[in-house]
Motif scaffolding. Sequence first.
Motif, PDB file in Angstrom:
ATOM      1  N   GLU A  12       0.941  -1.036   0.244  1.00 31.37           N
ATOM      2  CA  GLU A  12      -0.452   0.026   0.256  1.00 31.37           C
ATOM      3  C   GLU A  12       0.459   1.309   0.266  1.00 31.37           C
ATOM      4  OE1 GLU A  12      -3.528   2.584   2.844  1.00 31.37           O
ATOM      5  OE2 GLU A  12      -2.748   0.645   2.907  1.00 31.37           O
ATOM      6  N   ARG A  13       2.217   1.449   0.760  1.00 31.66           N
ATOM      7  CA  ARG A  13       2.884   2.262   0.860  1.00 31.66           C
ATOM      8  C   ARG A  13       4.030   3.068  -0.991  1.00 31.66           C
ATOM      9  NH1 ARG A  13       8.030   4.546   1.389  1.00 31.66           N
ATOM     10  NH2 ARG A  13       8.240   5.920   2.865  1.00 31.66           N
ATOM     11  N   TRP A  17       2.769   5.795  -2.651  1.00 30.45           N
ATOM     12  CA  TRP A  17       4.279   6.863  -2.218  1.00 30.45           C
ATOM     13  C   TRP A  17       4.512   7.470  -4.346  1.00 30.45           C
ATOM     14  CZ3 TRP A  17       6.406  10.678  -0.440  1.00 30.45           C
ATOM     15  CH2 TRP A  17       7.787  10.754  -0.788  1.00 30.45           C
ATOM     16  N   ALA A  18       3.621   6.289  -5.562  1.00 31.22           N
ATOM     17  CA  ALA A  18       4.024   6.229  -6.350  1.00 31.22           C
ATOM     18  C   ALA A  18       3.033   7.336  -6.966  1.00 31.22           C
ATOM     19  CB  ALA A  18       3.928   4.665  -7.458  1.00 31.22           C
ATOM     20  N   PRO A  30      -3.938  13.884   1.602  1.00 26.20           N
ATOM     21  CA  PRO A  30      -4.009  12.500   2.156  1.00 26.20           C
ATOM     22  C   PRO A  30      -3.484  11.259   2.481  1.00 26.20           C
ATOM     23  CG  PRO A  30      -6.359  13.701   1.319  1.00 26.20           C
ATOM     24  CD  PRO A  30      -5.186  14.613   0.916  1.00 26.20           C
ATOM     25  N   GLU A  31      -2.910  11.185   0.789  1.00 26.73           N
ATOM     26  CA  GLU A  31      -2.773  10.447   0.308  1.00 26.73           C
ATOM     27  C   GLU A  31      -0.941  10.732   1.434  1.00 26.73           C
ATOM     28  OE1 GLU A  31      -4.233  12.006  -1.159  1.00 26.73           O
ATOM     29  OE2 GLU A  31      -4.620  11.620  -2.807  1.00 26.73           O
ATOM     30  N   ARG A  32      -0.601  11.839   1.239  1.00 25.62           N
ATOM     31  CA  ARG A  32       0.545  11.886   2.294  1.00 25.62           C
ATOM     32  C   ARG A  32       1.150  11.347   3.825  1.00 25.62           C
ATOM     33  NH1 ARG A  32       4.997  14.656  -1.152  1.00 25.62           N
ATOM     34  NH2 ARG A  32       6.499  13.899   1.071  1.00 25.62           N
ATOM     35  N   ALA A  36       2.399   8.416   6.208  1.00 24.95           N
ATOM     36  CA  ALA A  36       3.331   8.835   7.095  1.00 24.95           C
ATOM     37  C   ALA A  36       3.261   7.590   8.513  1.00 24.95           C
ATOM     38  CB  ALA A  36       3.314  10.524   7.721  1.00 24.95           C
ATOM     39  N   GLU A  37       1.234   7.731   7.892  1.00 27.73           N
ATOM     40  CA  GLU A  37       0.402   6.580   9.040  1.00 27.73           C
ATOM     41  C   GLU A  37       1.280   5.185   9.048  1.00 27.73           C
ATOM     42  OE1 GLU A  37      -3.561   5.085   9.539  1.00 27.73           O
ATOM     43  OE2 GLU A  37      -3.340   7.087   9.320  1.00 27.73           O
ATOM     44  N   ILE A  38       1.096   4.885   7.349  1.00 31.69           N
ATOM     45  CA  ILE A  38       1.845   3.157   7.210  1.00 31.69           C
ATOM     46  C   ILE A  38       2.893   3.100   7.789  1.00 31.69           C
ATOM     47  CG2 ILE A  38       2.549   1.703   5.479  1.00 31.69           C
ATOM     48  CD1 ILE A  38      -0.050   3.039   3.936  1.00 31.69           C
TER      49      ILE A  38
END
Length: 52
Positions: A12-13, A17-18, A30-32, A36-38
């Motif tokens: 998922e990370r 990131w891609a 939200p994606e970034r 960070a949460e992952i």
Amino acid sequence: MADLYLKALESERKSLWAACRRKGLAKDTPERLRIAEIDKKLTEHKARKAGS
């Protein structure tokens, strides 16, 4: 045995990131924030696994 939780988080990370690089997203999107949460979950999981 394969650690499926770890593989799922890393996958998922990598995907997020891609997408962020492709779209040029800023740090507060939200994606970034999810990346960070992952990262935090990966660190916690690896520490727990190393402690066992």
